[in-house]
Design an enzyme around this catalytic site. Sequence first.
Site, mmCIF file in Angstrom:
data_model
loop_
_atom_site.group_PDB
_atom_site.id
_atom_site.type_symbol
_atom_site.label_atom_id
_atom_site.label_comp_id
_atom_site.label_asym_id
_atom_site.label_seq_id
_atom_site.Cartn_x
_atom_site.Cartn_y
_atom_site.Cartn_z
ATOM 1 N N ILE A 209 -11.651 -1.036 -3.149
ATOM 2 C CA ILE A 209 -10.854 -0.192 -2.244
ATOM 3 C C ILE A 209 -11.411 1.238 -2.238
ATOM 4 O O ILE A 209 -11.575 1.850 -1.181
ATOM 5 C CB ILE A 209 -9.361 -0.243 -2.624
ATOM 6 C CG1 ILE A 209 -8.815 -1.667 -2.415
ATOM 7 C CG2 ILE A 209 -8.557 0.763 -1.796
ATOM 8 C CD1 ILE A 209 -7.400 -1.900 -2.925
ATOM 9 N N THR B 166 -2.691 5.509 -3.064
ATOM 10 C CA THR B 166 -2.406 4.213 -2.443
ATOM 11 C C THR B 166 -2.544 3.103 -3.488
ATOM 12 O O THR B 166 -2.647 1.932 -3.126
ATOM 13 C CB THR B 166 -3.390 3.935 -1.279
ATOM 14 O OG1 THR B 166 -4.730 4.119 -1.750
ATOM 15 C CG2 THR B 166 -3.128 4.848 -0.106
ATOM 16 N N ALA B 167 -2.564 3.488 -4.775
ATOM 17 C CA ALA B 167 -2.773 2.489 -5.835
ATOM 18 C C ALA B 167 -1.432 2.105 -6.465
ATOM 19 O O ALA B 167 -0.793 1.132 -6.026
ATOM 20 C CB ALA B 167 -3.755 3.025 -6.867
ATOM 21 N N ARG B 168 -1.004 2.884 -7.431
ATOM 22 C CA ARG B 168 0.294 2.644 -8.053
ATOM 23 C C ARG B 168 0.945 3.983 -8.377
ATOM 24 O O ARG B 168 0.298 4.892 -8.916
ATOM 25 C CB ARG B 168 0.138 1.833 -9.346
ATOM 26 C CG ARG B 168 -0.149 0.362 -9.128
ATOM 27 C CD ARG B 168 1.030 -0.377 -8.463
ATOM 28 N NE ARG B 168 0.785 -1.792 -8.272
ATOM 29 C CZ ARG B 168 0.357 -2.367 -7.134
ATOM 30 N NH1 ARG B 168 0.112 -1.623 -6.062
ATOM 31 N NH2 ARG B 168 0.195 -3.678 -7.068
ATOM 32 N N ASP C 6 1.605 6.420 -0.614
ATOM 33 C CA ASP C 6 2.080 5.113 -0.127
ATOM 34 C C ASP C 6 2.777 4.350 -1.248
ATOM 35 O O ASP C 6 3.367 3.303 -1.005
ATOM 36 C CB ASP C 6 0.887 4.302 0.402
ATOM 37 C CG ASP C 6 1.297 2.954 0.986
ATOM 38 O OD1 ASP C 6 2.251 2.932 1.793
ATOM 39 O OD2 ASP C 6 0.684 1.925 0.633
ATOM 40 N N GLU D 237 9.462 2.550 -7.408
ATOM 41 C CA GLU D 237 9.843 2.247 -6.030
ATOM 42 C C GLU D 237 10.722 0.993 -5.985
ATOM 43 O O GLU D 237 10.563 0.119 -6.817
ATOM 44 C CB GLU D 237 8.580 2.082 -5.144
ATOM 45 C CG GLU D 237 7.634 0.983 -5.602
ATOM 46 C CD GLU D 237 6.310 1.008 -4.838
ATOM 47 O OE1 GLU D 237 5.707 2.077 -4.672
ATOM 48 O OE2 GLU D 237 5.880 -0.080 -4.413
ATOM 49 N N HIS E 205 4.937 1.881 0.716
ATOM 50 C CA HIS E 205 4.040 0.876 0.126
ATOM 51 C C HIS E 205 3.609 -0.160 1.171
ATOM 52 O O HIS E 205 3.938 -1.343 1.068
ATOM 53 C CB HIS E 205 4.716 0.177 -1.067
ATOM 54 C CG HIS E 205 3.726 -0.533 -1.951
ATOM 55 N ND1 HIS E 205 3.958 -0.779 -3.293
ATOM 56 C CD2 HIS E 205 2.506 -1.061 -1.704
ATOM 57 C CE1 HIS E 205 2.919 -1.419 -3.809
ATOM 58 N NE2 HIS E 205 2.031 -1.604 -2.869
ATOM 59 N N GLY F 3 0.254 -0.454 2.294
ATOM 60 C CA GLY F 3 -1.210 -0.529 2.335
ATOM 61 C C GLY F 3 -1.731 -1.854 2.865
ATOM 62 O O GLY F 3 -2.672 -1.897 3.656
ATOM 63 N N SER F 4 -1.141 -2.942 2.450
ATOM 64 C CA SER F 4 -1.657 -4.261 2.860
ATOM 65 C C SER F 4 -0.890 -4.849 4.049
ATOM 66 O O SER F 4 -1.094 -6.011 4.404
ATOM 67 C CB SER F 4 -1.576 -5.233 1.673
ATOM 68 O OG SER F 4 -0.229 -5.440 1.300
HETATM 69 C C1 DGY Z 1 -1.162 -5.166 -4.111
HETATM 70 O O1 DGY Z 1 -1.599 -6.209 -3.627
HETATM 71 O O2 DGY Z 1 -1.313 -4.861 -5.284
HETATM 72 C C2 DGY Z 1 -0.439 -4.261 -3.191
HETATM 73 O O3 DGY Z 1 0.010 -3.116 -3.776
HETATM 74 C C3 DGY Z 1 0.668 -4.974 -2.464
HETATM 75 O O4 DGY Z 1 0.311 -4.789 -1.151
#
Ligand code: DGY
Length: 325
Positions: free
Chosen positions: A161, A239-241, A265, A270, A288, A290-291
Amino acid sequence: MADRKPRVLATRLFPLDVEARLTASFDAILNPEDRQYDGPALIKASEGCDAIMCAAGDALTAETIAGLPASVRMIATFSVGYEHVDVAAAAKRNIAVSNTPDVLTDATADIALLCLLGAARRAHEGTTMLRTHNWVGWTPRQLMGVHVTGRRLGILGMGRIGQAIADRARAFRMTIHYSNRSRLPPELEKGATFHADPDAMLPHCDVLSINTPMTAATRKWVNAERIAKLPKNAIVVNTARGGVVDDEALIAALKSGRLAAAGLDVFDGEPRIHKDYYDLENAFLLPHMGSATVDTRNAMGFKALDNLEAFLLNGKTPPDLVKAS
Ligand code: DGY
């Protein structure tokens, strides 16, 4: 092969096409109301199941895993991140764990750029001004943000990523710095500057993008001391954790103006995020997502199913087996 279909507990309401394949391949227990299981409920619901298909946000703690019925042989998470599954506890119970790498790289990198631009260009303030009928029209001083072209982007965690974010940022002529456990080969590094010590990268980050998994070592890594090492008016993108950021420290730096903005994100705890984020005009916040594209969520589900089918139907090692570190 067994004469019955293996039973799989789906902890969440997964995308339609994913559930269609899940129910075709397995005796699936679905969750049509998408009620989130707590530990005891998960243990109870997985009675007689061979596997659990879970997702980010399902806490498969050591205690929950210890309580799972003996029938459970696999946990397939519908996510690339797997900090919510205690992999060591699963290994002790001889339960295989798989995740869904690769397929959400592009969607997540896109959202990172949205966070970067949303934060730099004051998108939250702009949309709020418009939607609250407070736009008086174009004025020369209105919503002047941070110029992104030519600035330095520091990427903490240069996995798939992180690399996809770097590729996108190069199109904005940003200069890339990164810190990673190991240096990338030149064809992947593409001229980016490697910092073996992540702390040493911070003074070079006009924008810091967090792309490292959540571990004991990265918990609250972005703290007050490290924020102080960033250039004044820097931007933080996550956008990770959420747990990688010390919320109190980030919020204080956004309130004081030490940091220009943040694009987030993901959040610690959360969906119950730190309440002060809601009032910060210079925080561009997303839930959250991202995906969250149809293609990506389907691909994640199909990957989780590839792993379940390999293990439960074909007696093979799941291709995306996760090992306890
Ligand atoms: C993941 O896959 O780890 C994401 O944060 C969920 O979309």
